[in-house]
Enzyme design. Structure first.
Site, mmCIF file in Angstrom:
data_model
loop_
_atom_site.group_PDB
_atom_site.id
_atom_site.type_symbol
_atom_site.label_atom_id
_atom_site.label_comp_id
_atom_site.label_asym_id
_atom_site.label_seq_id
_atom_site.Cartn_x
_atom_site.Cartn_y
_atom_site.Cartn_z
ATOM 1 N N ILE A 95 -5.743 12.837 3.497
ATOM 2 C CA ILE A 95 -5.553 11.909 2.373
ATOM 3 C C ILE A 95 -6.685 10.893 2.263
ATOM 4 O O ILE A 95 -6.691 10.083 1.349
ATOM 5 C CB ILE A 95 -4.195 11.173 2.447
ATOM 6 C CG1 ILE A 95 -4.052 10.388 3.739
ATOM 7 C CG2 ILE A 95 -3.052 12.153 2.267
ATOM 8 C CD1 ILE A 95 -2.807 9.494 3.764
ATOM 9 N N GLY B 163 -14.674 21.976 20.758
ATOM 10 C CA GLY B 163 -14.031 22.678 19.654
ATOM 11 C C GLY B 163 -12.578 22.328 19.435
ATOM 12 O O GLY B 163 -11.877 22.997 18.689
ATOM 13 N N SER C 229 -13.296 14.824 18.119
ATOM 14 C CA SER C 229 -14.433 13.987 17.726
ATOM 15 C C SER C 229 -15.478 13.781 18.819
ATOM 16 O O SER C 229 -15.947 12.678 19.065
ATOM 17 C CB SER C 229 -13.966 12.623 17.201
ATOM 18 O OG SER C 229 -13.314 12.783 15.984
ATOM 19 N N SER C 230 -15.888 14.865 19.463
ATOM 20 C CA SER C 230 -16.951 14.757 20.455
ATOM 21 C C SER C 230 -18.273 14.334 19.817
ATOM 22 O O SER C 230 -19.057 13.611 20.431
ATOM 23 C CB SER C 230 -17.122 16.086 21.195
ATOM 24 O OG SER C 230 -17.370 17.145 20.284
ATOM 25 N N SER C 231 -18.536 14.749 18.573
ATOM 26 C CA SER C 231 -19.804 14.380 17.933
ATOM 27 C C SER C 231 -19.838 12.889 17.612
ATOM 28 O O SER C 231 -20.837 12.212 17.871
ATOM 29 C CB SER C 231 -20.042 15.211 16.672
ATOM 30 O OG SER C 231 -19.020 15.012 15.717
ATOM 31 N N ASP D 273 -13.583 9.219 11.981
ATOM 32 C CA ASP D 273 -13.882 9.535 13.379
ATOM 33 C C ASP D 273 -14.753 8.464 14.014
ATOM 34 O O ASP D 273 -14.459 7.948 15.089
ATOM 35 C CB ASP D 273 -14.577 10.896 13.478
ATOM 36 C CG ASP D 273 -13.673 12.041 13.065
ATOM 37 O OD1 ASP D 273 -12.480 11.795 12.798
ATOM 38 O OD2 ASP D 273 -14.168 13.183 12.995
#
Length: 382
Positions: A30, A116, A120-122, A167
Site C-alpha cells: 500500500i 534472498g 532487506s540485506s541490501s 526498507d
C-alpha cells in the site's frame, strides 16, 4: 572478523559498525497507494569493520563471499561482476555527488541476514556504509533521514531497483522495541512501543527465494491506478488509501474491473489495519494485534493475490499450533518470509511442529529466526 581484517589489511586502529535488517509488521503493498507501513528493525543484520587510509582507494572484502574489490574514489561505476560491492560503491558515489566528504577506506563486511529472504540485506548494507562515511569523514553531521534518502537514491539510480523508502527508513531509523508508523509519501512517522510480553516474534522463512515477478508487481500497481482513475469519476481523491472504509463502499461500484476492485479494497482496508495495529500495540492488546496480522494475510491472499502455496502453508499451519496468536506474510510476497507471534515458552515446540508440517506439504524444510526489535544503524564498541 578482527582477525580476518588484520590478516588482509594489517595492524592498526579499526572501528566497528552494525546495521540491522527489517520486517514489516503490517501494511503490505500500500506504500504506492498513499498508505502507511509499520516496519521495525530486527536483530539480524550486517557488521562492518573499517579503517581510514591515506590513499584514494576503497578496498572491499566480505567474510561471506570470496569476491574482493578495490576501486578508486574517482571510478565509482556500477559493474555487474562486482556483485555485492556495487552497494557500497553506490552509496559512496551518491554521497560524494551530494558534496559530502569521502576518503580511502579498508572495509570488511559480514552479515547474518539470510540471503534472498526479503529481510532487506541490501538496505542494511547501504546504511552501514553511509554511517561509516558519516562518522569517519563528516563528523556525524549528516542526519539519518538524509542517509536514508541517499541509500534509496543509490538503490534506484545506481543499482537500478525501483524500490520505495520503507526498507532504508526502517534500517536507519529503527529503535529498540519500537515499530515505526511511516507514511511513505510524506515521510511523517511516529514510534509505537512494541512490548510483546510473554510472546516473541518468529520469522518463518519459506525457503522459496523471494523472486518478485516484475510483471505481476507491475500488474498490481496498474490495477490500483485503474481503480483510482475509475473512483475519480465519482469522487475527488488523491490516493486509494485516502479513502475511509465507508467512502470506499460508496464508490467501489465505480471500479469497472473486478481485479482492480479487489486490489483497491485491499489497499483501503490494509491502511485501516495498519492504524489499528499501531493503536493495539500502544494499548498492549496483543490478541487483537495478532488478529489484524491474520486479516492482513487473508487480504493479501484473496484480494491482492501475492501469497502463493508456500506462504499460505506456513501461515495457516502456524496458526493451528498452540501458542501462536497471529501470523502473516511480510514483504513483497511470492516467496520469502512470514512472521508469527508465538508464546516464548512454546517456541521450540512451535518450530518443531511447523517444520514437519511444512515439509510434509511442500517437500523441503523452512527456517526460523527468533528476533527482538533492534536499534537502527550505528557504530558499536569493539
Amino acid at each position: 572478523m578482527i582477525s580476518k581484517f588484520i590478516e588482509n589489511y594489517g595492524e592498526g586502529e579499526v572501528r566497528a559498525f552494525y546495521s540491522p535488517g527489517r520486517v514489516n509488521l503490517i501494511g503490505e503493498h500500500i506504500d504506492y497507494s498513499g498508505g502507511c507501513v509499520f516496519p521495525c528493525a530486527i536483530e539480524l543484520g550486517t557488521y562492518g569493520l573499517v579503517r581510514k587510509t591515506c590513499h584514494d582507494k576503497i578496498n572491499l572484502i566480505s567474510a561471506d563471499f570470496p569476491l574482493k574489490v578495490t576501486v578508486g574514489l574517482n571510478d565509482l561505476q556500477y559493474k555487474k561482476e562486482d556483485d555485492w560491492s556495487n552497494y557500497p560503491k553506490g552509496v559512496i558515489s551518491t554521497m560524494k555527488n551530494k558534496g559530502y566528504k569521502v576518503g580511502g577506506m579498508d572495509i570488511l563486511i559480514k552479515g547474518n541476514i539470510p540471503n534472498g529472504a526479503g529481510l532487506s540485506s541490501s538496505a542494511s548494507l547501504e546504511l552501514l556504509i553511509g554511517e561509516m562515511v558519516n562518522v569517519l569523514f563528516n563528523n556525524r553531521e549528516i542526519s539519518t533521514i538524509d542517509l536514508v534518502k541517499m541509500a534509496k537514491e543509490t538503490e534506484n539510480e545506481f543499482i537500478g531497483v525501483n524500490c520505495g523508502i520503507m526498507d532504508q527508513f526502517a534500517v536507519g531509523m529503527g529503535k529498540k522495541n519500537k515499530g515505526i508508523l511511516l507514511n511513505c509519501d510524506t515521510l511523517d512517522y511516529k514510534y509505537a512501543k512494541v512490548d510483546l510480553k510473554e510472546y516473541t516474534l518468529v520469522i518463518m522463512n519459506t525457503k522459496k527465494r523471494r523472486a518478485l515477478s516484475e510483471s505481476r508487481y507491475n500488474d498490481r500497481r496498474n490495477e490500483c491506478e485503474s481503480a483510482l482513475k475509475d473512483i475519480r469519476s465519482k469522487k475527488t481523491v488523491d490516493y486509494l488509501c485516502s479513502l475511509s472504509k465507508e467512502e470506499f463502499k460508496e464508490v467501489r461500484d465505480a471500479i469497472k474491473d473486478e481485479a482492480s476492485r479487489k486490489r483497491a479494497q485491499h489497499a483501503v482496508y490494509e491502511n485501516y489495519r495498519v492504524k489499528e495495529a499501531f493503536k493495539k500495540l500502544e494499548e498492549g492488546n496483543l490478541i487483537d494485534f495478532g488478529k489484524l496480522l491474520v486479516e492482513s494475510h487473508n487480504s493479501l491472499k484473496d484480494l491482492y493475490e501475492v501469497t502463493g502455496v508456500e506462504l499460505d502453508t506456513i501461515v495457516f499451519e502456524a496458526l493451528k499450533i498452540k501458542g501462536c496468536i497471529g501470523a502473516r506474510m511480510t514483504g513483497a510476497g511470492f516467496g520469502g518470509c512470514a512472521i508469527a507471534l508465538v508464546k516464548k515458552d512454546r517456541v521450540l515446540d512451535f518450530e518443531k511442529t511447523l517444520k514437519e508440517k511444512y515439509f510434509n506439504i511442500i517437500g523441503y524444510y523452512p527456517e526460523f529466526y527468533v528476533t527482538n526489535i533492534s536499534e537502527g544503524t550505528r557504530e558499536i564498541e569493539l
